[in-house]
Design a protein around this motif. Structure first.
Motif, PDB file in Angstrom:
ATOM      1  N   ASP A 184       0.856  -1.188   0.000  1.00  0.00           N
ATOM      2  CA  ASP A 184       0.000   0.000   0.000  1.00  0.00           C
ATOM      3  C   ASP A 184       0.906   1.256   0.000  1.00  0.00           C
ATOM      4  O   ASP A 184       2.125   1.137  -0.125  1.00  0.00           O
ATOM      5  CB  ASP A 184      -0.921  -0.049   1.230  1.00  0.00           C
ATOM      6  CG  ASP A 184      -2.255   0.642   0.956  1.00  0.00           C
ATOM      7  OD1 ASP A 184      -2.257   1.671   0.246  1.00  0.00           O
ATOM      8  OD2 ASP A 184      -3.287   0.167   1.450  1.00  0.00           O
ATOM      9  N   LEU A 185       0.302   2.403   0.202  1.00  0.00           N
ATOM     10  CA  LEU A 185       1.108   3.633   0.102  1.00  0.00           C
ATOM     11  C   LEU A 185       2.173   3.760   1.189  1.00  0.00           C
ATOM     12  O   LEU A 185       3.087   4.577   1.070  1.00  0.00           O
ATOM     13  CB  LEU A 185       0.184   4.855   0.134  1.00  0.00           C
ATOM     14  CG  LEU A 185      -0.586   5.072  -1.177  1.00  0.00           C
ATOM     15  CD1 LEU A 185      -1.649   6.151  -1.004  1.00  0.00           C
ATOM     16  CD2 LEU A 185       0.357   5.438  -2.321  1.00  0.00           C
ATOM     17  N   ASP A 186       2.061   2.917   2.245  1.00  0.00           N
ATOM     18  CA  ASP A 186       3.125   2.959   3.257  1.00  0.00           C
ATOM     19  C   ASP A 186       4.456   2.447   2.691  1.00  0.00           C
ATOM     20  O   ASP A 186       5.495   2.612   3.316  1.00  0.00           O
ATOM     21  CB  ASP A 186       2.723   2.175   4.520  1.00  0.00           C
ATOM     22  CG  ASP A 186       2.400   0.722   4.217  1.00  0.00           C
ATOM     23  OD1 ASP A 186       2.222   0.374   3.032  1.00  0.00           O
ATOM     24  OD2 ASP A 186       2.340  -0.074   5.167  1.00  0.00           O
ATOM     25  N   GLN A 187       4.416   1.868   1.497  1.00  0.00           N
ATOM     26  CA  GLN A 187       5.646   1.381   0.853  1.00  0.00           C
ATOM     27  C   GLN A 187       6.177   2.377  -0.188  1.00  0.00           C
ATOM     28  O   GLN A 187       7.035   2.037  -1.006  1.00  0.00           O
ATOM     29  CB  GLN A 187       5.384   0.028   0.179  1.00  0.00           C
ATOM     30  CG  GLN A 187       5.011  -1.068   1.156  1.00  0.00           C
ATOM     31  CD  GLN A 187       6.079  -1.263   2.219  1.00  0.00           C
ATOM     32  OE1 GLN A 187       7.253  -1.415   1.918  1.00  0.00           O
ATOM     33  NE2 GLN A 187       5.666  -1.234   3.484  1.00  0.00           N
ATOM     34  N   ILE A 188       5.671   3.608  -0.160  1.00  0.00           N
ATOM     35  CA  ILE A 188       6.022   4.556  -1.225  1.00  0.00           C
ATOM     36  C   ILE A 188       7.534   4.837  -1.265  1.00  0.00           C
ATOM     37  O   ILE A 188       8.105   5.014  -2.339  1.00  0.00           O
ATOM     38  CB  ILE A 188       5.181   5.857  -1.102  1.00  0.00           C
ATOM     39  CG1 ILE A 188       5.190   6.607  -2.439  1.00  0.00           C
ATOM     40  CG2 ILE A 188       5.641   6.747   0.040  1.00  0.00           C
ATOM     41  CD1 ILE A 188       4.063   7.620  -2.599  1.00  0.00           C
ATOM     42  N   GLU A 189       8.171   4.840  -0.104  1.00  0.00           N
ATOM     43  CA  GLU A 189       9.624   5.095  -0.099  1.00  0.00           C
ATOM     44  C   GLU A 189      10.376   3.939  -0.766  1.00  0.00           C
ATOM     45  O   GLU A 189      11.447   4.139  -1.342  1.00  0.00           O
ATOM     46  CB  GLU A 189      10.136   5.314   1.331  1.00  0.00           C
ATOM     47  CG  GLU A 189      10.025   6.760   1.801  1.00  0.00           C
ATOM     48  CD  GLU A 189      10.714   7.766   0.865  1.00  0.00           C
ATOM     49  OE1 GLU A 189      11.861   7.507   0.459  1.00  0.00           O
ATOM     50  OE2 GLU A 189      10.106   8.793   0.559  1.00  0.00           O
ATOM     51  N   VAL A 190       9.820   2.730  -0.663  1.00  0.00           N
ATOM     52  CA  VAL A 190      10.474   1.584  -1.314  1.00  0.00           C
ATOM     53  C   VAL A 190      10.385   1.757  -2.832  1.00  0.00           C
ATOM     54  O   VAL A 190      11.358   1.537  -3.550  1.00  0.00           O
ATOM     55  CB  VAL A 190       9.834   0.240  -0.866  1.00  0.00           C
ATOM     56  CG1 VAL A 190      10.573  -0.935  -1.499  1.00  0.00           C
ATOM     57  CG2 VAL A 190       9.846   0.116   0.651  1.00  0.00           C
ATOM     58  N   VAL A 191       9.221   2.196  -3.317  1.00  0.00           N
ATOM     59  CA  VAL A 191       9.083   2.460  -4.755  1.00  0.00           C
ATOM     60  C   VAL A 191      10.072   3.561  -5.169  1.00  0.00           C
ATOM     61  O   VAL A 191      10.762   3.445  -6.182  1.00  0.00           O
ATOM     62  CB  VAL A 191       7.627   2.879  -5.114  1.00  0.00           C
ATOM     63  CG1 VAL A 191       7.522   3.256  -6.586  1.00  0.00           C
ATOM     64  CG2 VAL A 191       6.662   1.736  -4.793  1.00  0.00           C
ATOM     65  N   ASP A 192      10.151   4.614  -4.358  1.00  0.00           N
ATOM     66  CA  ASP A 192      11.046   5.718  -4.717  1.00  0.00           C
ATOM     67  C   ASP A 192      12.520   5.294  -4.632  1.00  0.00           C
ATOM     68  O   ASP A 192      13.361   5.842  -5.355  1.00  0.00           O
ATOM     69  CB  ASP A 192      10.762   6.939  -3.838  1.00  0.00           C
ATOM     70  CG  ASP A 192       9.427   7.585  -4.214  1.00  0.00           C
ATOM     71  OD1 ASP A 192       8.799   7.126  -5.200  1.00  0.00           O
ATOM     72  OD2 ASP A 192       9.010   8.534  -3.542  1.00  0.00           O
ATOM     73  N   ASN A 193      12.801   4.318  -3.769  1.00  0.00           N
ATOM     74  CA  ASN A 193      14.186   3.812  -3.713  1.00  0.00           C
ATOM     75  C   ASN A 193      14.561   3.051  -4.990  1.00  0.00           C
ATOM     76  O   ASN A 193      15.746   2.944  -5.314  1.00  0.00           O
ATOM     77  CB  ASN A 193      14.383   2.926  -2.482  1.00  0.00           C
ATOM     78  CG  ASN A 193      14.563   3.776  -1.227  1.00  0.00           C
ATOM     79  OD1 ASN A 193      14.977   4.933  -1.315  1.00  0.00           O
ATOM     80  ND2 ASN A 193      14.249   3.208  -0.081  1.00  0.00           N
ATOM     81  N   ILE A 194      13.556   2.557  -5.698  1.00  0.00           N
ATOM     82  CA  ILE A 194      13.834   1.926  -7.005  1.00  0.00           C
ATOM     83  C   ILE A 194      14.384   2.995  -7.960  1.00  0.00           C
ATOM     84  O   ILE A 194      15.296   2.739  -8.733  1.00  0.00           O
ATOM     85  CB  ILE A 194      12.556   1.285  -7.607  1.00  0.00           C
ATOM     86  CG1 ILE A 194      11.987   0.221  -6.671  1.00  0.00           C
ATOM     87  CG2 ILE A 194      12.826   0.730  -9.004  1.00  0.00           C
ATOM     88  CD1 ILE A 194      12.782  -1.045  -6.545  1.00  0.00           C
TER      89      ILE A 194
END
Ligand SMILES: NC(=O)c1ccc[n+]([C@@H]2O[C@H](COP(=O)([O-])OP(=O)(O)OC[C@H]3O[C@@H](n4cnc5c(N)ncnc54)[C@H](OP(=O)(O)O)[C@@H]3O)[C@@H](O)[C@H]2O)c1
Length: 219
Positions: A184-194
């Motif tokens: 969910d959006l709580d993983q947004i930093e993981v997406v941005d780390n990509i």
């Protein structure tokens, strides 16, 4: 398949590449641009044909249930604040990054001190929208040609579960990418780390903007 009605705010490189592929598979695209009368927009209108709507952001939003944000990071806050009423309750796919265009590539370092995404702005102004973070972590060259030596690249994204997720995955697949949900959006930093990982290899190690994409290997 019923066509989806998509407003693309920002008709630059990202908006164009994604919009053209979605037009090709039959979706109804409405581009929302800053100046519908500019020379650039006139030439875009000529390229796309009269069946593709190009107008103001408000006009484009009135025609869509799904919105792709493809404007420079610096204008996101103002744009969302101005059109909050028409953005709320829609599916919003945020492809924008809080970076100055070309600066990361030119300086080979990260200039962004805060978040790359605009989630806090979206949550403040459009609390009822279904927000997804996608299409921000590779360059447009990968969106244009997502196959690497015969292997389809993965696109990492995040956002809420449910029927809207299926729509977002369909849109990612129609670009030719394999959707990989990171949560969910709580993983947004993981997406941005990509994006940070991609830039470290593609830009800082000079492997080339269009030459790098990622794939999860499984067995
Ligand atoms: N380039 C990439 O490879 C890439 C990949 C992934 C994500 N991104 C992100 O995607 C976003 C777009 O990148 P891009 O490379 O497509 O940028 P771009 O080519 O500069 O296009 C941005 C577009 O947004 C328009 N715009 C600016 N202010 C606007 C407003 N208030 N209302 C409506 N449209 C407005 C610009 O219009 P004018 O030209 O008239 O100013 C331009 O057409 C950025 O946030 C970027 O970080 C870029």
């Amino acid at each position: 398949m019923e066509p989806l009605h998509i407003a693309i705010l920002g008709a630059g490189t990202v908006g164009n590449v994604l919009g053209n592929k979605w037009i090709y598979v039959g979706h109804k695209i409405a581009f929302g641009v800053k100046d519908p009368e500019s020379e650039r927009v006139q030439s875009l209108r000529k390229d796309l044909g009269e069946h593709v709507f190009i107008g103001s952001p408000a006009q484009a939003l009135a025609r869509a249930d799904i919105v792709l944000l493809a404007v420079p990071g610096s204008v996101v806050r103002e744009l969302i604040a101005e059109h909050a009423q028409h953005l709320d309750h829609k599916i919003i796919i945020d492809a924008t990054n809080q970076l100055v265009k070309g600066q990361t590539e030119a300086t080979k370092q990260w200039q962004a001190t805060g978040a790359l995404n605009s989630l806090s702005t979206l949550q403040a102004y459009v609390p009822h929208a279904q927000v997804y973070r996608a299409f921000n972590s590779y360059s447009w060259e990968t969106f244009a040609d997502p196959t690497y030596q015969g292997v389809q690249a993965d696109l990492f994204y995040c956002g809420p579960e449910g029927e809207k997720q299926a729509i977002v995955e369909q849109l990612i697949s129609e670009i030719g990418l394999n959707p990989v949900k990171l949560g969910d959006l709580d993983q947004i930093e993981v997406v941005d780390n990509i994006l940070r990982l991609w830039a470290t290899i593609a830009l800082f190690q000079d492997k080339g903007r269009g030459n790098i994409a990622l794939k999860v290997l499984t067995r």
